[in-house]
Design an enzyme around this catalytic site. Structure first.
Site, PDB file in Angstrom:
ATOM      1  N   LYS A  12      31.982   1.137  48.489  1.00  0.00           N
ATOM      2  CA  LYS A  12      31.297  -0.146  48.664  1.00  0.00           C
ATOM      3  C   LYS A  12      29.921   0.015  49.287  1.00  0.00           C
ATOM      4  O   LYS A  12      29.593   1.030  49.865  1.00  0.00           O
ATOM      5  CB  LYS A  12      32.176  -1.061  49.510  1.00  0.00           C
ATOM      6  CG  LYS A  12      33.474  -1.422  48.801  1.00  0.00           C
ATOM      7  CD  LYS A  12      34.354  -2.295  49.660  1.00  0.00           C
ATOM      8  CE  LYS A  12      35.653  -2.596  48.943  1.00  0.00           C
ATOM      9  NZ  LYS A  12      36.595  -3.320  49.812  1.00  0.00           N
ATOM     10  N   TYR A  52      39.681  -8.396  40.886  1.00  0.00           N
ATOM     11  CA  TYR A  52      40.524  -8.794  42.012  1.00  0.00           C
ATOM     12  C   TYR A  52      41.402 -10.002  41.677  1.00  0.00           C
ATOM     13  O   TYR A  52      41.805 -10.721  42.571  1.00  0.00           O
ATOM     14  CB  TYR A  52      39.646  -9.104  43.230  1.00  0.00           C
ATOM     15  CG  TYR A  52      39.067  -7.878  43.907  1.00  0.00           C
ATOM     16  CD1 TYR A  52      39.895  -6.914  44.485  1.00  0.00           C
ATOM     17  CD2 TYR A  52      37.690  -7.684  43.988  1.00  0.00           C
ATOM     18  CE1 TYR A  52      39.369  -5.802  45.116  1.00  0.00           C
ATOM     19  CE2 TYR A  52      37.150  -6.569  44.620  1.00  0.00           C
ATOM     20  CZ  TYR A  52      37.992  -5.631  45.186  1.00  0.00           C
ATOM     21  OH  TYR A  52      37.481  -4.517  45.821  1.00  0.00           O
ATOM     22  N   ASN A 115      35.766  -3.238  54.498  1.00  0.00           N
ATOM     23  CA  ASN A 115      36.114  -1.829  54.302  1.00  0.00           C
ATOM     24  C   ASN A 115      35.226  -1.200  53.229  1.00  0.00           C
ATOM     25  O   ASN A 115      34.417  -1.871  52.597  1.00  0.00           O
ATOM     26  CB  ASN A 115      37.603  -1.649  54.072  1.00  0.00           C
ATOM     27  CG  ASN A 115      38.053  -2.258  52.783  1.00  0.00           C
ATOM     28  OD1 ASN A 115      37.250  -2.775  52.029  1.00  0.00           O
ATOM     29  ND2 ASN A 115      39.326  -2.196  52.516  1.00  0.00           N
ATOM     30  N   HIS A 118      37.381   1.466  47.562  1.00  0.00           N
ATOM     31  CA  HIS A 118      38.417   0.858  46.742  1.00  0.00           C
ATOM     32  C   HIS A 118      39.038   1.956  45.898  1.00  0.00           C
ATOM     33  O   HIS A 118      38.329   2.729  45.267  1.00  0.00           O
ATOM     34  CB  HIS A 118      37.793  -0.205  45.828  1.00  0.00           C
ATOM     35  CG  HIS A 118      38.758  -0.716  44.810  1.00  0.00           C
ATOM     36  ND1 HIS A 118      39.553  -1.806  45.046  1.00  0.00           N
ATOM     37  CD2 HIS A 118      39.100  -0.235  43.595  1.00  0.00           C
ATOM     38  CE1 HIS A 118      40.334  -1.989  43.989  1.00  0.00           C
ATOM     39  NE2 HIS A 118      40.080  -1.050  43.096  1.00  0.00           N
ATOM     40  N   GLU A 129      41.138  -1.218  35.625  1.00  0.00           N
ATOM     41  CA  GLU A 129      39.848  -1.152  36.314  1.00  0.00           C
ATOM     42  C   GLU A 129      38.872  -0.233  35.581  1.00  0.00           C
ATOM     43  O   GLU A 129      37.681  -0.545  35.472  1.00  0.00           O
ATOM     44  CB  GLU A 129      40.070  -0.693  37.757  1.00  0.00           C
ATOM     45  CG  GLU A 129      40.864  -1.731  38.517  1.00  0.00           C
ATOM     46  CD  GLU A 129      41.065  -1.422  39.982  1.00  0.00           C
ATOM     47  OE1 GLU A 129      41.519  -0.319  40.309  1.00  0.00           O
ATOM     48  OE2 GLU A 129      40.751  -2.296  40.795  1.00  0.00           O
TER      49      GLU A 129
HETATM   50  P1  IDP Z   1      43.226  -2.208  48.938  1.00  0.00           P
HETATM   51  O1  IDP Z   1      41.730  -2.267  49.023  1.00  0.00           O
HETATM   52  O2  IDP Z   1      43.829  -1.334  49.988  1.00  0.00           O
HETATM   53  O3  IDP Z   1      43.757  -1.896  47.557  1.00  0.00           O
HETATM   54  P2  IDP Z   1      43.910  -4.962  48.426  1.00  0.00           P
HETATM   55  O4  IDP Z   1      45.114  -5.689  48.916  1.00  0.00           O
HETATM   56  O5  IDP Z   1      43.817  -4.631  46.977  1.00  0.00           O
HETATM   57  O6  IDP Z   1      43.750  -3.667  49.297  1.00  0.00           O
HETATM   58  O7  IDP Z   1      42.647  -5.803  48.852  1.00  0.00           O
HETATM   59  C1  IDP Z   1      41.400  -5.621  48.228  1.00  0.00           C
HETATM   60  C2  IDP Z   1      40.307  -5.890  49.220  1.00  0.00           C
HETATM   61  O8  IDP Z   1      40.431  -7.215  49.717  1.00  0.00           O
HETATM   62  C3  IDP Z   1      40.380  -5.015  50.485  1.00  0.00           C
HETATM   63  O9  IDP Z   1      39.753  -3.778  50.258  1.00  0.00           O
HETATM   64  C4  IDP Z   1      39.626  -5.867  51.472  1.00  0.00           C
HETATM   65  O10 IDP Z   1      38.221  -5.713  51.290  1.00  0.00           O
HETATM   66  C5  IDP Z   1      40.013  -7.270  51.062  1.00  0.00           C
HETATM   67  N1  IDP Z   1      41.127  -7.750  51.877  1.00  0.00           N
HETATM   68  C6  IDP Z   1      42.442  -7.474  51.730  1.00  0.00           C
HETATM   69  N2  IDP Z   1      43.183  -8.092  52.670  1.00  0.00           N
HETATM   70  C7  IDP Z   1      42.301  -8.775  53.423  1.00  0.00           C
HETATM   71  C8  IDP Z   1      42.435  -9.632  54.567  1.00  0.00           C
HETATM   72  O11 IDP Z   1      43.536  -9.869  55.076  1.00  0.00           O
HETATM   73  N3  IDP Z   1      41.291 -10.151  55.079  1.00  0.00           N
HETATM   74  C9  IDP Z   1      40.055  -9.916  54.536  1.00  0.00           C
HETATM   75  N4  IDP Z   1      39.880  -9.120  53.479  1.00  0.00           N
HETATM   76  C10 IDP Z   1      40.984  -8.559  52.919  1.00  0.00           C
HETATM   77 MG    MG Z   2      43.779  -2.946  45.871  1.00  0.00          MG
END
Ligand code: IDP
Ligand code: MG
Length: 152
Positions: A12, A52, A115, A118, A129
């Site tokens: 990112k 997403y 974060n 991805h 993807e």
């Molecule tokens: P991942 O990135 O570990 O695969 P996912 O559940 O696919 O996790 O979530 C995608 C992205 O959504 C995460 O990388 C993060 O940026 C955002 N995200 C996930 N859960 C939360 C949350 O509880 N609060 C804010 N952002 C979140």
């Molecule tokens: Mg994910």
């Protein structure tokens, strides 16, 4: 060969700004995965909403799309045995606060909504993807000269 697969990994914008793209490529290469495609882009809102789609209901969805759309990402496809699972282990937990030191999330970031990396969470989501971001002809598959030293 069993479980030879592809995964999609995107770094990112904040990480790009921190200059850690090279470090993450180094870690994946050091593990002897193959880089088969890479591009630098600013993902459109439309593309991000498709990518997403499974997260469209939680309240953080609009913020996630806005954050991911606010700057560039480096999008990559990596190949290797169990690369989806190993990629996720190297990535760390979704929430950096739950991620162990030694993982990318655990070593360099703090907040889940900000974060840095991805990684596809299954072979099926990797296929989706990869097809969203790359045309089939953009994947460069090849046999490394080190292949026989990596795999038995
Ligand atoms: P991942 O990135 O570990 O695969 P996912 O559940 O696919 O996790 O979530 C995608 C992205 O959504 C995460 O990388 C993060 O940026 C955002 N995200 C996930 N859960 C939360 C949350 O509880 N609060 C804010 N952002 C979140
Ligand atoms: Mg994910």
């Amino acid at each position: 060969m069993a479980n030879m697969e592809l995964t999609f990994i995107a770094i990112k914008l904040d990480n790009v700004q921190h200059g850690l793209v090279g470090e993450i490529i180094k870690l994946l290469k050091q593990k002897d995965f193959y880089l088969v495609a890479m591009k630098f882009l600013q993902a459109s809102e439309e593309l991000l909403k498709q990518d997403y789609i499974d997260l469209k209901d939680p309240p953080f969805f609009p913020g996630l799309v806005k954050y991911m759309n606010s700057g560039p990402v480096v999008a990559m496809v990596w190949e290797g045995q169990n690369v989806v699972k190993t990629g996720r282990v190297m990535h760390g937990e979704t929430n950096p606060a739950d991620s162990m030191p030694g993982t990318i999330q655990g070593d360099v970031y703090i907040q889940v909504g900000r974060n840095i990396i991805h990684g596809s969470d299954s072979v099926k989501s990797a296929e989706k993807e990869i097809s969203l971001l790359f045309k089939p002809e953009e994947l460069v598959t090849y046999k490394s000269c080190a292949f026989d030293g990596i795999y038995e």
